[in-house]
Design an enzyme around this catalytic site. Sequence first.
Site, PDB file in Angstrom:
ATOM      1  N   LYS A 215       0.815  -1.224   0.000  1.00 44.14           N
ATOM      2  CA  LYS A 215       0.000   0.000   0.000  1.00 44.14           C
ATOM      3  C   LYS A 215       0.841   1.263   0.000  1.00 44.14           C
ATOM      4  O   LYS A 215       2.041   1.255   0.262  1.00 44.14           O
ATOM      5  CB  LYS A 215      -0.971  -0.022   1.185  1.00 44.14           C
ATOM      6  CG  LYS A 215      -2.118  -1.007   0.971  1.00 44.14           C
ATOM      7  CD  LYS A 215      -3.235  -0.831   1.973  1.00 44.14           C
ATOM      8  CE  LYS A 215      -4.424  -1.710   1.586  1.00 44.14           C
ATOM      9  NZ  LYS A 215      -5.536  -1.592   2.547  1.00 44.14           N
ATOM     10  N   ARG A 249      -4.143 -10.240   4.467  1.00 41.23           N
ATOM     11  CA  ARG A 249      -4.522 -10.123   3.046  1.00 41.23           C
ATOM     12  C   ARG A 249      -3.319  -9.577   2.278  1.00 41.23           C
ATOM     13  O   ARG A 249      -2.901  -8.436   2.487  1.00 41.23           O
ATOM     14  CB  ARG A 249      -5.726  -9.191   2.910  1.00 41.23           C
ATOM     15  CG  ARG A 249      -6.269  -9.080   1.490  1.00 41.23           C
ATOM     16  CD  ARG A 249      -7.463  -8.137   1.440  1.00 41.23           C
ATOM     17  NE  ARG A 249      -8.057  -8.088   0.115  1.00 41.23           N
ATOM     18  CZ  ARG A 249      -7.655  -7.271  -0.860  1.00 41.23           C
ATOM     19  NH1 ARG A 249      -6.655  -6.419  -0.632  1.00 41.23           N
ATOM     20  NH2 ARG A 249      -8.258  -7.294  -2.034  1.00 41.23           N
TER      21      ARG A 249
END
Length: 272
Positions: A215, A249
């Site tokens: 991210k 995840r």
Amino acid sequence: MVKDFKIMGVLNVTPDSFSDGGQFNQLDAALVQAEEMIAAGADIIDIGGESTRPGAALVSIDEELSRVIPVIKALRQAHPDLTISIDTSKAEVMDVAIHAGANFINDVNALEGHGDDDAIEVAVKHDVDVCLMHKKGLPENMQDNPEYDDVVQTVLDYFEQRVEACLSYGMDPDRIILDPGIGFGKTLEHNLQLLRNTATIKQMGFPVLIGVSRKSMFGDLLNRNVDERLPGSLAVAQFCYLQGADIFRVHDVQATHDVLTTSHHLIGMNNE
């Protein structure tokens, strides 16, 4: 020693996801990627047909279904016992996906739907696991200077409200998983505060899912491009695992599996 974590492999069948958009939006490529993640140690395959990256455009129900359903059907046929997650916020997509073989709902809107409770009703009807995520704003505006008086308390209060809503419809509490929503309407410091408080979120009594893989926080923190963010992603995975996080995840399944498995054995040695 039985492992005490699960790895959720990300399978974006979209043209525009931030990390792997366009790589797996053809059926054959998606299935090859899924098989590679399963072989590398993925316990869950999370299939998404609509990008939720900052600035992402909305996708119609029909378009989203056309992307995800063939992959779900083929994967279920190949792996009867696999946990297949549908990454969506649309109740209609959840329902069709579960009929096609999905058995886990991963919803960035925490089953809030579009001003109704249809998503909760779908989840309760099918009695599947659900991940409730916190986010602030919409993909097109959620990173426009988000502010909180206390981001940790805000997320805890939100989870309390969403859990209560789910339970009021008769959802089995053992089906509920919580995701603090790293990067969804949060600054770098907000993300760090939430990650530091993984154990606090876990104290609510539900499994915690952490999704930080590749991210933008690592771009802010380390000045790294998307394909250079694995070390940062692994550091966060291990840090949160040591605080009790349960599901991770990730895009990089094998590396995450190896780090967490090693950590698991080290903890086991300390507890002997």
